[in-house]
Design an enzyme around this catalytic site. Structure first.
Site, PDB file in Angstrom:
ATOM      1  N   ASP A   1       0.806   0.051  -3.426  1.00 27.22           N
ATOM      2  CA  ASP A   1      -0.505   0.686  -3.403  1.00 27.22           C
ATOM      3  C   ASP A   1      -1.561  -0.247  -4.009  1.00 27.22           C
ATOM      4  OD1 ASP A   1      -2.571   2.905  -3.797  1.00 27.22           O
ATOM      5  OD2 ASP A   1      -0.880   4.076  -3.061  1.00 27.22           O
TER       6      ASP A   1
ATOM      7  N   HIS B   1      -5.960   4.921  -7.135  1.00 30.21           N
ATOM      8  CA  HIS B   1      -5.115   5.586  -6.141  1.00 30.21           C
ATOM      9  C   HIS B   1      -3.629   5.395  -6.432  1.00 30.21           C
ATOM     10  CE1 HIS B   1      -3.253   6.189  -2.136  1.00 30.21           C
ATOM     11  NE2 HIS B   1      -4.239   7.040  -1.931  1.00 30.21           N
TER      12      HIS B   1
ATOM     13  N   SER C   1      -1.803  11.234   0.940  1.00 31.77           N
ATOM     14  CA  SER C   1      -1.453  10.262  -0.099  1.00 31.77           C
ATOM     15  C   SER C   1      -0.898  10.955  -1.332  1.00 31.77           C
ATOM     16  CB  SER C   1      -2.684   9.443  -0.509  1.00 31.77           C
ATOM     17  OG  SER C   1      -2.915   8.388   0.364  1.00 31.77           O
TER      18      SER C   1
END
Length: 635
Positions: free
Chosen positions: A325, A357, A519
């Site tokens: 990521d 994230h 996600s």
């Protein structure tokens, strides 16, 4: 800066709708590709593949094995490097595109040595035997020639180009994401390493010679001067990848002439235009971590259960989870020093998560307060820059890193090691290269979860959601609806909570944030894979085949899907599995390990204690409150 190749965005956000269907990619070189070369930079091109094993060379092709000529504008033969080499199993094929392709010459006779020698061109670079030594003396080039006949297997020809693939060919919006002159070259599975090394050496030499005739202002140098991506203005091979010889290739900048020649080599499965991967903004708001509670209850949540996570407190121990990521805030208190930095793939980027994230995803997998498997180890694999963007090739390299790191840890056989999982909350247009990378990582033993994507479209149109060996995850809501943004279709395997998910974040060592998207759903599954791996019975139990040390990814995927709660979600299309993940509610998992026949539905019953009994009686009130909050856009 104009960009050229496939779009990728974080699965939490919107991305591009694009499909690429390539029949039988393992033998992609056996399909004929029709490409309009003249306009491939201006608009998407249609690529067609047709099986044609018996196709003969066209009449315009001369027949002399292993020699390539390119017609100049005035009709002269322009010499070109040869990529097959004497170790290759066949000669190269026709590259006619817009009348300007490279032409292979096939030998009409092997008996007349003198005639054969007269026909042979002198090659620039290319192979060791035909190397041209160039010396610069007083500003002038003096060329020495050394030429030896190549040995190629008689009667075999490579008459078709390896496919050139790009999401932009099918979606005009993706053109702006293509990186000019940058490509991912994928070899056929099982290609001999000696021939691969030989091919790469020749490609590198040929690329350097190819740019010698370009002016300093040529557009090629504009792309290679971007030091965030390129290591050399002359281009060439920048990096290579190989996952246990199941998926291998290289990445680099090449002129169109060299790309045409690369595609002619029988070792090459396909060539993919590299592209920009991006993260977009997502909503942040205060909310409770209801997702953990949902995956530990078969029945719908109510006021007595919506914030209760039932789990085994040993879950996660002995398992390593790779978060591919934007990086991970490894100093966050909630990781309790179980998170480490693995590798930063993007060139010249720093070892930290400047986006948040990746940290959020890692927290859902293994953090103390927000994680599914609270004792697992986390490894940060940064493939997107701190600004949320990166390249498709960097994502492929990140998958390779995780696969090799897992293999190393498994081979060391450290006491207590029970396996590896990986999460990749990325999504975008179809990428054969990324799908193959993920599948190869699964084959070497990594249990992989990937986001289905957030475009409310068929997940089969995106990657890595279409990687069939991973577990593809759609997003559900607190009210057991499919999240309005979640992708769907037969490529989706399961659903998991993905709307308003609270987890760890960046900015401090105790920061949190609430995010939404597939996600956020995918890490719930990566966490659950980690949970089950850590609690698997010993290798001497009845649950394992004789001599097996651990569940294979295929076995655990099958068990996880079968053990999930069926037919409880709303707004699920007919071709989409109505499956919500379940961790067993913290109870004995014998049913999970033994279960091969019984399907679990939302009608699952269990004995209730007083609190749960009271909670169940509030269902009607809870539903009414939920409807009100829904209308106010609070949930």
């Amino acid at each position: 800066m104009k960009l050229e190749n496939t779009l990728f965005t974080l699965g939490a956000l919107g991305s591009i709708s694009a499909a690429l269907v390539i029949p039988n990619l393992e033998n992609a070189a056996d399909h004929h590709e029709l490409i309009n070369k003249e306009d491939h930079h201006e608009r998407p091109r249609k690529v067609e593949f047709t099986k044609d094993d018996d196709e003969e060379p066209s009449d315009s092709e001369d027949k002399e094995h292993g020699k390539f000529h390119k017609k100049g504008r005035k009709g002269q033969d322009k010499e070109s490097p040869e990529f097959n080499g004497k170790r290759a199993s066949g000669s190269h094929g026709s590259a006619h595109e817009g009348g300007k392709g490279m032409k292979p010459k096939h030998e009409s006779s092997n008996d007349d040595d003198n005639d054969d020698k007269k026909k042979k061109p002198h090659h620039k670079g290319g192979c060791h035997e035909n190397k041209v030594e160039e010396k610069k003396m007083k500003g002038k080039k003096v060329k020495g020639k050394k030429h030896h006949e190549k040995t190629l297997e008689k009667g075999r020809h490579h008459n078709r180009l390896a496919p050139l693939v790009s999401t932009a060919q099918f979606n005009p919006d993706a053109i702006s994401k293509i990186i000019p002159n940058r490509y991912i070259i994928v070899f056929k599975r099982g290609a001999p390493q000696e021939e691969i090394d030989f091919h790469k050496e020749n490609v590198q030499q040929a690329q350097l010679q190819s740019v010698e005739n370009l002016s300093a202002e040529d557009a090629f140098f504009i792309s290679t001067k971007d030091t965030s991506l390129s290591t050399s203005e002359a281009g060439g091979i920048q990096d290579s990848f190989n996952i246990d010889n199941l998926f291998s290739g290289y990445i680099g900048y090449f002129t169109q002439e060299i790309v045409d020649l690369i595609r002619q080599n029988p070792l090459v499965d396909f060539v993919e235009r590299d592209s920009i991967v991006e993260a977009t903004e997502f909503d942040t708001q205060n909310s409770a971590p209801w997702g953990l509670a949902r995956i530990s209850h078969r029945e719908r949540l109510n006021l007595g259960s919506f914030n209760k996570y039932l789990y085994d407190d040993d879950a996660g121990r002995g398992v390593t989870s790779y978060v591919i990521d934007t990086g991970v805030n490894i100093n966050h208190k909630d990781f309790e020093k179980r998170a480490i930095w693995g590798k930063t793939i993007p060139l010249n980027d720093e070892d930290l998560d400047g986006n948040g994230h990746g940290t959020h995803c890692a927290g859902t997998i293994a953090s103390k307060h927000y994680g599914v498997a609270k004792n697992a180890n986390v490894v940060a694999v940064k493939v997107l820059r701190s600004n949320g963007s990166g390249t498709m090739s960097d994502v492929v390299k990140g998958v390779e890193y995780a696969a090799k790191a897992h293999q190393k840890e498994a081979q060391e056989k450290k006491k207590g090691f029970k396996g590896s999982t990986a999460n990749m909350s990325l999504g975008g247009g179809k990428s054969p290269a990324l799908d193959l990378a993920v599948n190869a990582a699964v084959e070497v033993g990594i249990h992989f979860a990937v986001a289905a994507g957030n475009e409310n479209q068929d997940a089969c149109n995106t990657s890595p959601a279409s990687a069939d060996k991973a577990i593809t995850v759609g997003a559900s809501t607190l009210s057991d609806d499919r999240a309005y943004f979640s992708n769907w279709g037969k490529c989706v395997d399961v659903f998991a909570p993905g709307l308003n998910i609270l987890s760890t974040y960046i900015g401090s060592d105790d920061a949190t944030a609430t995010l939404s998207g597939t996600s956020m759903a995918s890490p719930h599954v990566a966490g659950l894979l980690t949970y089950f791996l850590s609690l698997q019975p010993g290798s001497d139990s009845e649950f394992f085949e004789l001599g097996q040390d651990s569940l294979t990814p295929q076995q655990l995927k099958k068990k996880l899907i079968h053990y999930s709660t069926k037919d409880i979600l709303f707004d699920i299309p007919e071709d989409t599995p109505n499956v919500l993940i379940y961790n067993g509610g913290g109870q004995d998992l014998s049913a999970f390990w033994n279960d091969t026949k019984k399907s679990h539905s939302s009608g699952f019953k269990q004995e209730l204690n007083m609190d749960e009994f009271i909670g169940s009686k509030t269902d009607l009130i809870f539903d009414q409150v939920r409807d009100i909050l829904d209308k106010l856009n609070i949930i």
